[in-house]
Design a protein around this motif. Sequence first.
Motif, short mmCIF file in Angstrom:
data_model
loop_
_atom_site.label_atom_id
_atom_site.label_comp_id
_atom_site.label_asym_id
_atom_site.label_seq_id
_atom_site.Cartn_x
_atom_site.Cartn_y
_atom_site.Cartn_z
N SER A 17 0.81 -1.21 0.00
CA SER A 17 0.00 0.00 0.00
C SER A 17 0.85 1.26 0.00
O SER A 17 0.42 2.32 -0.49
CB SER A 17 -0.94 0.01 1.21
OG SER A 17 -0.20 -0.07 2.43
N GLY A 52 -0.45 2.34 -3.19
CA GLY A 52 -1.69 2.95 -2.75
C GLY A 52 -1.80 4.40 -3.20
O GLY A 52 -0.83 5.16 -3.14
N GLY A 53 -3.00 4.79 -3.66
CA GLY A 53 -3.22 6.13 -4.17
C GLY A 53 -3.31 6.16 -5.67
O GLY A 53 -3.85 7.12 -6.24
N ALA A 54 -2.81 5.12 -6.32
CA ALA A 54 -2.93 5.02 -7.78
C ALA A 54 -3.49 3.66 -8.19
O ALA A 54 -4.38 3.57 -9.03
CB ALA A 54 -1.57 5.25 -8.45
N ASP A 75 -8.23 0.02 -5.56
CA ASP A 75 -8.46 -0.78 -4.35
C ASP A 75 -9.86 -1.38 -4.41
O ASP A 75 -10.86 -0.65 -4.44
CB ASP A 75 -8.31 0.13 -3.13
CG ASP A 75 -8.40 -0.62 -1.82
OD1 ASP A 75 -9.37 -1.38 -1.65
OD2 ASP A 75 -7.52 -0.43 -0.96
#
Length: 455
Positions: free
Chosen positions: A219, A223-225, A228
């Motif tokens: 993550s 995470g963020g791109a 999820d």
Amino acid sequence: MDLGSRVDTLMDGLTADLERLTAIPSVAFPGFPAEPVRQAHDLLVDLPHGAGVERLDLPHGAGVERLDLPDTAPVVVAEVPPPTPDAPTVLLYGHYDVQPPGDESLWLSPPFEPTPVAGGLRARGIADDKPNLIVHLGVLRAYEGRPPTGLRIVLEGQEEYGSAFDDYPPTDPDRFACDAMVIADMGNLRPGSPTLTTGLRGAAELVVEVRILDEPRHSGEFGGAAPDALLALLKVLSTLHDVHGDVAVEGLRREEWSGTTYTQEELRTLAGVRDGMPLIGSGSLGERLWGGPAVTVIGIDAPSVDQAASAVVPYARAKLNLRFHPQQDPDAALVTHLEALRPFGIPLTVTPGDTGPGFEPATGGPAYRAALTALREGWGTEPSYVASGGSIPLVNGLAKAVPGAEILLFGAQDSMCNLHAPNERVLFSELRSAVIAEAAFLREFAAAHRDGSAA
């Protein structure tokens, strides 16, 4: 001797029979032994004989037989011919299988050992639905096997899990031919308050699934791109209700409820709502519980908190249960709503599951009028009517098999009885009143046919 006094003389025997029947753990779910289900069936085949119903192989008489269907517990079918050619016939229904006991540590006594409680007995199935089978037996005994109407008695053995019997009646309509039906798998809103159920919500289930990555990914690095799956699923589920908690799915019917309903205090107690927690939704409780839809997330697959890793979730899914208005056709409103969503641009997989239509019986006919009089006699007070969020799939099959028959839903249960929950109980007062009411209904319905008011 009046009807109430006659039933009073029967109560000790009926209570003993209820204890015998409830001591049999007749759970018809997969993974549970089949023998107790057969034991309950065999007991129910024997019990009507002592009330004047003989075996089917005796010519020109009443009878009890066994109906076998594939992968289905046997159905007890008993018949008492009408006393005269012009007398009506009434079908009496109930089921002898029960829910699994669940976590037995939550029971105050063993679930299949009928145990005295204040004014009644506690055990699994002692409210849902075995007392209503005893009600039918009590009516036979009250009339010494010669009721004022013909009877068709149908005792199902796999209602709680579902079976081939749900769809069977329309394939064999002559077996179920009657003028009215008493579906004794319901009861009163509260003890001492006679209640007719005039609506059953429909039910449907589906699974919504999000699958994005091949496997979890760090993550911190991704995470963020990286998309999820669990975030996408939660965004989807958040669209199902508005800020008040009302269902926000277009096309699901909702109407005001004009019948009797719970008080907020009763509902909070029955549902086990903790102090300080609000109820959800707007409008009356009857509208929320019976006159409109409900969507519940009944299961979700995602990493558990205890085993969570710092990773983007690749896959998540949820199982949804929909309850819908009794008169709404089972349609794809919820499926359509979900399939139109693209959380963060991510497509969903929506898989419909089992669907069962709701049911709303006609009211105002001769059987309904007779039932109102009978309930008043049984409980000594004015009857009311409610709906139910639960469904009884067989009712629709019976309605298709005998479209001209009036269908009445009442019985010896009450909403405080803990059905499907630990410490299920029945009250002797409700059992007695239900026997009186059902016996009085047969008398009143027969009288309506004699004087022509049933035309």
